[in-house]
Design an enzyme around this catalytic site. Structure first.
Site, PDB file in Angstrom:
ATOM      1  N   ASN A  85      -3.457   4.163   8.816  1.00 51.52           N
ATOM      2  CA  ASN A  85      -3.207   3.833   7.409  1.00 51.52           C
ATOM      3  C   ASN A  85      -2.448   2.529   7.190  1.00 51.52           C
ATOM      4  OD1 ASN A  85      -0.594   4.481   8.050  1.00 51.52           O
ATOM      5  ND2 ASN A  85      -0.439   6.273   6.727  1.00 51.52           N
ATOM      6  N   ASP A  86      -1.973   1.899   8.264  1.00 49.28           N
ATOM      7  CA  ASP A  86      -1.172   0.686   8.106  1.00 49.28           C
ATOM      8  C   ASP A  86      -2.075  -0.554   8.082  1.00 49.28           C
ATOM      9  OD1 ASP A  86       1.042  -0.837   7.794  1.00 49.28           O
ATOM     10  OD2 ASP A  86       1.711  -0.706   9.873  1.00 49.28           O
ATOM     11  N   TRP A 143      -6.559  -2.641   3.181  1.00 52.78           N
ATOM     12  CA  TRP A 143      -7.983  -2.350   2.958  1.00 52.78           C
ATOM     13  C   TRP A 143      -8.625  -3.335   1.995  1.00 52.78           C
ATOM     14  CZ3 TRP A 143      -9.939   0.435   6.556  1.00 52.78           C
ATOM     15  CH2 TRP A 143      -9.170   1.418   7.183  1.00 52.78           C
ATOM     16  N   TRP A 153      -9.021   4.574   3.717  1.00 55.07           N
ATOM     17  CA  TRP A 153      -8.643   5.534   4.762  1.00 55.07           C
ATOM     18  C   TRP A 153      -8.513   6.888   4.095  1.00 55.07           C
ATOM     19  CZ3 TRP A 153      -6.697   8.662   8.319  1.00 55.07           C
ATOM     20  CH2 TRP A 153      -5.424   9.183   8.230  1.00 55.07           C
ATOM     21  N   THR A 179      -1.397   1.279  -3.824  1.00 57.66           N
ATOM     22  CA  THR A 179      -2.357   2.243  -3.271  1.00 57.66           C
ATOM     23  C   THR A 179      -2.493   3.452  -4.195  1.00 57.66           C
ATOM     24  OG1 THR A 179      -1.666   1.555  -1.052  1.00 57.66           O
ATOM     25  CG2 THR A 179      -2.913   3.600  -1.192  1.00 57.66           C
ATOM     26  N   TYR A 187      -3.189  -7.549  -1.415  1.00 58.37           N
ATOM     27  CA  TYR A 187      -2.829  -6.138  -1.619  1.00 58.37           C
ATOM     28  C   TYR A 187      -1.789  -5.994  -2.719  1.00 58.37           C
ATOM     29  CZ  TYR A 187      -0.405  -1.724  -0.906  1.00 58.37           C
ATOM     30  OH  TYR A 187       0.193  -0.505  -1.107  1.00 58.37           O
ATOM     31  N   ASP A 195       0.536   5.051   3.129  1.00 58.82           N
ATOM     32  CA  ASP A 195       1.457   3.994   3.570  1.00 58.82           C
ATOM     33  C   ASP A 195       1.252   2.808   2.634  1.00 58.82           C
ATOM     34  OD1 ASP A 195       2.914   2.039   4.777  1.00 58.82           O
ATOM     35  OD2 ASP A 195       1.854   2.072   6.691  1.00 58.82           O
ATOM     36  N   ASP A 214      -6.683   0.938  -1.582  1.00 58.44           N
ATOM     37  CA  ASP A 214      -5.741  -0.092  -2.012  1.00 58.44           C
ATOM     38  C   ASP A 214      -6.279  -0.759  -3.272  1.00 58.44           C
ATOM     39  OD1 ASP A 214      -4.091   0.452   0.089  1.00 58.44           O
ATOM     40  OD2 ASP A 214      -4.853  -1.149   1.383  1.00 58.44           O
TER      41      ASP A 214
END
Ligand code: ABN
Length: 174
Positions: free
Chosen positions: A145-146, A149, A98, A162, A159, A73, A117
């Protein structure tokens, strides 16, 4: 425009005298049936469909359908200057992550994928994807996953995108 009206009146009267109602209906019927048979064989342009079918997106790491992205995600780093497993220059990899399990259709095995991320640059905003195989609600944070990280990185928690690195493979059943 009188000549126009007269012309069509004359033509209509002549047609009405020479064509019976039954033959007119039969003509329309023939036209409809002929169209139904002819349309499917007309040369439609099917090139777009063939091209889409020819390219297997499960093998394209810039497409959301790439097999490793089954639980990703976020924005693909492959569209943001990085690769499938390396962050773009100027960003750093998240310290926490994750992990999901994806099936590789090309060798039939399942792989453990780490969705890290990349942090330290504004959100990339290209190739946004959202696949959630094996994902669970946010109150089970380790399997959700939302989440940004980057929050655990000390220098920056902005962010960017990913990556999806393979970190394990299923063992052969013995
Ligand atoms: N793990 C990707 C991500 C980052 C920020 C917000 C939601 C999801």
């Amino acid at each position: 425009m009188k000549w126009f009206d007269d012309f069509f009146e004359r033509r209509s009267r002549r047609a009405a005298q020479s064509i019976s109602r039954r033959s007119a209906i039969a003509g329309v019927g023939k036209l409809l049936v002929g169209t139904a048979f002819l349309l499917p064989v007309l040369p439609f342009d099917r090139i777009g469909k063939a091209t889409a079918a020819g390219k297997d997106k499960r093998n394209d790491d810039t497409a959301c359908e790439y097999w490793r992205y089954c639980a990703l995600d976020g924005f693909l780093c492959t569209c943001c200057g990085g690769s499938v497993s390396a962050c773009p220059p100027g960003t750093e990899v998240s310290k926490v992550t994750w992990v999901g399990t994806c099936h590789n259709p090309y060798d039939g095995k399942s792989y453990l994928i780490s969705y890290n991320d990349c942090c330290g640059a504004t959100t990339c905003n290209r190739c946004g994807c959202n696949f959630n195989e094996g994902e669970r609600p946010g109150y089970r944070m380790g399997v959700h996953n939302d989440i940004n990280w980057c929050m655990a990185n000390s220098s920056t928690n902005t962010y960017h995108c990913t990556v999806a690195a393979v970190v394990g493979v299923e063992e052969a059943k013995g």
